[in-house]
Design an enzyme around this catalytic site. Sequence first.
Site, PDB file in Angstrom:
ATOM      1  N   CYS A   1      10.109   0.325  -8.759  1.00 50.82           N
ATOM      2  CA  CYS A   1       9.663  -0.025  -7.558  1.00 50.82           C
ATOM      3  C   CYS A   1      10.777   0.755  -6.391  1.00 50.82           C
ATOM      4  CB  CYS A   1       9.812  -1.146  -7.340  1.00 50.82           C
ATOM      5  SG  CYS A   1       9.041  -1.783  -5.434  1.00 50.82           S
TER       6      CYS A   1
ATOM      7  N   HIS B   1       5.960   4.800 -15.611  1.00 50.81           N
ATOM      8  CA  HIS B   1       5.147   5.322 -14.982  1.00 50.81           C
ATOM      9  C   HIS B   1       5.514   6.802 -14.792  1.00 50.81           C
ATOM     10  CE1 HIS B   1       3.092   5.032 -10.775  1.00 50.81           C
ATOM     11  NE2 HIS B   1       3.044   6.312 -10.974  1.00 50.81           N
TER      12      HIS B   1
END
Length: 332
Positions: free
Chosen positions: A95, A166
Amino acid sequence: MHAQAHKFSVAPMMDWTDRHCRAFHRILTRHALLYTEMVTAAAVLHGDRARLLARAEDETPVALQLGGSDPAALAQAAVIGEDFGYDEINLNVGCPSDRVQEGRFGACLMAEPQLVADCVAAMQSRVRVPVTVKCRIGIDEQDSEADFNRFIETVAAAGCRTFAVHARKAWLDGLSPKQNREVPPLDYARVYRLKAARPDLTIIINGGIADLDEAQAHLAHVDGVMLGRAAYQTPFILAEVDRRFFGSDAPAVARAQAIEALIPHIERHLASGGRLNNVVRHILGLYHGQPHARAFRRHLSENAVKEGAGVNVLLEALKIAEPARPIIAAAE
């Protein structure tokens, strides 16, 4: 947790994958691995953990995603998560938000692979469920393949066997979290090469995967796929997941069946003082691409937020979406 659970998962998403969202997604797919929103270790230890960690009994398989950088605090939070019945503890190393960086967790931890390794080792020493890591392929100027491989090697050496990657780098300075999901280019090939170099690890790919066809194609190169926004914004694609990825021969749930199956959850939530919109905001995309999708969304958006809104609002929306279908009556 089933060995194949990581084959398809719904990504942890802040403000989206709360317990109501997961209750809805679990109706659509019995086998996909679901994740909580990221919860900080400090919140688990010092906040309202009964609310933060609430989950349904039939939610399995479901993983708790933790944020933090203090190995002892994360280990304690992991124990609590395991006690709440979560099947996996996942550490957020992806994040990019400013708030997360200020707390020294999230993607900024990719600059400190040994600290991540220490956090993983501390959690693994205290829980029986798997401890996994979700990360990016790099951050800021530290984004070479060598940097990425060094991060993976260091954390894997501490015992982590599963990485959800990711396939974008994160710019910690200059891009918003939304921009970080869209602006840095995708590099799926780097994730494929990681799997080829480390066949002993379970590698899940995440980022920009739009549909199940794309997901299926990735499985030729990695062990699992993780969908985020596509699964949330067009949730009915999840109804095909069990057949397509897990070999289930159970019939896929229909849209109206999914709504009707969600009603007991909604009624329990309303009875405990909750609001209808807490739940139905997660189903607005259910009729995406269907003839009455816009009217369905509008009816829920305008009426579910009203004081005292009940299940009848949802049933009215269902009647709008499927006018020819007999609708069950709301409980009095």
